[in-house]
Design a protein around this motif. Structure first.
Motif: not given
Lengths: 182, 324
Positions: A100-104, A119
């Motif tokens: 899970e990638v962080a929200d920007l 990204s």
């Protein structure tokens, strides 16, 4: 948070304040996890290594030299543990697509979407690089460690750190161009 | 400047490690060369992308799991992991040529470790578990005896000034008048049971940690079993793959044999056809010769017949002439 705060937390833990150490865990678990994940590319392995890293800190607290930044020492342990797991596995596992990638941050949805796509593309290229390249790029670009600190962590000299970073960035850029073309 | 040196200079500037003189020299070079400036802009985008790339989220509950395992400094054991090779001063990582192999790797090594689990987290958990259980049992025994001696639960006034967590049984502060050694029914109380409140809190906390250590041990065992299953599955897959390769080789050999047989049959059929063709040709020649002979015979017969006719005519003319 400065290194002085980290040193104070360690001193408080030594004096019996368990919550002080948990504060360090809350502060650094994410960069440690990301360093491990960049090397191992597996969510489960990265989580295990993250837990091991903080327990190792406790185990070796008496060996810690306060002349080094706590964060630098923590990262050294994290990189060592992650590479140990990689060696024990005997091979690099394929990239874990469930990460899970962080929200920007940001307000503009379109800009957010474009940034997220760029990204994602860059992360995909990064994860395709060899382990050594991923390691130096993570230490420099995501952990903001100095060349000197990276040299201590990887037990190489500073000139070699610069050389490895240079080559890793060139390979990353070639990969990005290749993926863009296709 | 050569291309690589220029690129190195660009990296140093973008990385913030260039000296002011180096940065100025690059700025001048970029101003004079649009292609170089474009190259620099591309590198700047790479550096910017790397710095803006967000970190991945760790899984939910990771901090809580780590926090649960953090011991208090009083309970901190000398070593959490018993492997001496994993001590901090002995570490070697990349590039040093001293790759530390505290544990061998490879498939056989994995099997070996599964048969004899490494005495690391398990032994720590078991040793700690035993200590916690022993301490917990002793504390509970002492608690029971103290409860018999002093009565329970205490009134709030009896616990004034005692710093203990809420919701736990709080025995009153033990004093000389409350603890009567050896003059009550039941097991004698040793002089070590003095601070009942601290022992109670410690025993419950120790029991909780023992439960957590047990849970960690169970999780480690489950992980080891899962690793063993994965290794077995890999071995089975390798065997199946080897069998498939053998089958493919066998099938290829069979195909080659069939192909060779077909080629031989074709050659044989070709030879047979050639023979038949040759026989037909011979028959034709023979038939032609026969026809020629017949034609010659007919011509001879015609010639004979013509000769006889001529002779007959000549005889008639002679007869006529004789008559006249």
């Amino acid at each position: 948070m400065s290194d002085a705060d980290d040193q104070a937390s360690l001193a408080a833990y030594r004096s019996g304040d368990r919550d002080a150490f948990i504060g360090l865990v809350e502060r650094y678990h994410r960069p440690v996890y990301n360093a491990a994940f960049t090397i191992l590319r597996r969510v489960d392995d990265a989580s295990d290594v993250t837990q091991t890293v903080f327990l190792r800190v406790i185990e070796r607290l008496d060996d810690y030299d306060p002349h080094y930044r706590f964060f630098s020492w923590l990262y050294r342990i994290a990189v060592n543990e992650a590479l140990d797991v990689l060696r024990r596995n005997g091979r690099e596992d394929p990239l874990d697509d469930d990460a899970e990638v962080a929200d920007l941050d940001g307000c503009d949805p379109e800009a957010l979407l474009q940034q997220a796509q760029e990204s994602d593309r860059l992360r995909g290229c990064l994860m395709r690089l060899p382990t050594g390249d991923r390691t130096v790029l993570t230490l420099r670009h995501f952990s903001d460690l100095s060349y000197d600190e990276i040299a201590v962590i990887l037990e190489i000299d500073e000139k070699t750190v610069k050389s490895r970073l240079f080559e890793a960035r060139k390979r990353l850029r070639r990969l990005m161009i290749r993926i863009e073309v296709h | 400047m050569q291309a690589d040196r220029l690129t190195e200079r660009m990296h140093a500037v973008l990385d913030g490690t260039a000296t002011p003189e180096q940065a100025e020299a690059l700025r001048i070079a970029l101003a004079d060369d649009p292609a170089l400036a474009s190259e620099f802009a591309t590198w700047a985008a790479v550096f910017d992308g790397l710095s803006r790339m967000p970190m991945a989220h760790p899984p939910e509950g990771l901090v809580a799991a780590i926090a649960t395992a953090v011991p208090s400094v009083r309970e901190r054991p000398a070593k959490l992991f018993s492997d001496p090779d994993q001590l901090y001063p002995g570490h070697a990582v990349l590039g040093s040529g001293k790759a530390r192999t505290s544990q061998p790797f490879g498939f056989q090594a994995i099997l070996g470790r599964l048969r004899t689990p490494a005495p690391t987290r398990e032994s720590y958990a078991m040793n700690t578990n035993r200590k916690f259980l022993a301490g917990g049992v002793a504390a509970i025994v002492a608690l029971g005896i103290a409860a018999v001696l002093v009565g329970a639960p205490p009134k709030s006034a009896d616990t004034l000034g005692t710093v203990v967590p809420a919701e736990r049984y709080r025995a009153p502060q033990a004093g000389a008048e409350a603890v009567k050694l050896g003059d009550q029914a039941g097991a004698p109380v040793t002089s070590g049971v003095v601070d009942n409140a601290a022992v109670t809190a410690g025993s419950v906390e120790a029991a909780a940690r023992a439960d957590k250590a047990n849970a960690a041990l169970s999780a480690d065992k489950a992980n080891a079993a899962l690793t063993a299953d994965k290794a077995n599955a890999a071995l089975t897959a390798d065997k199946a793959s080897a069998a498939m390769t053998a089958d493919k080789a066998s099938a290829a050999m069979t195909a080659d044999k069939a192909s060779a047989a077909m080629t031989a049959d074709k050659a044989s059929a070709a030879m047979t056809a050639d023979k038949a063709s040759a026989a037909m040709t011979a028959d034709k020649a023979s038939a032609a010769m026969t026809a020629d002979k017949a034609a010659a015979s007919m011509r001879a017969d015609k010639a004979n017949a013509a000769a006889r006719a001529d002779r007959a005519n000549a005889a008639q003319r002679a007869d006529k002439a004789a008559t006249n």
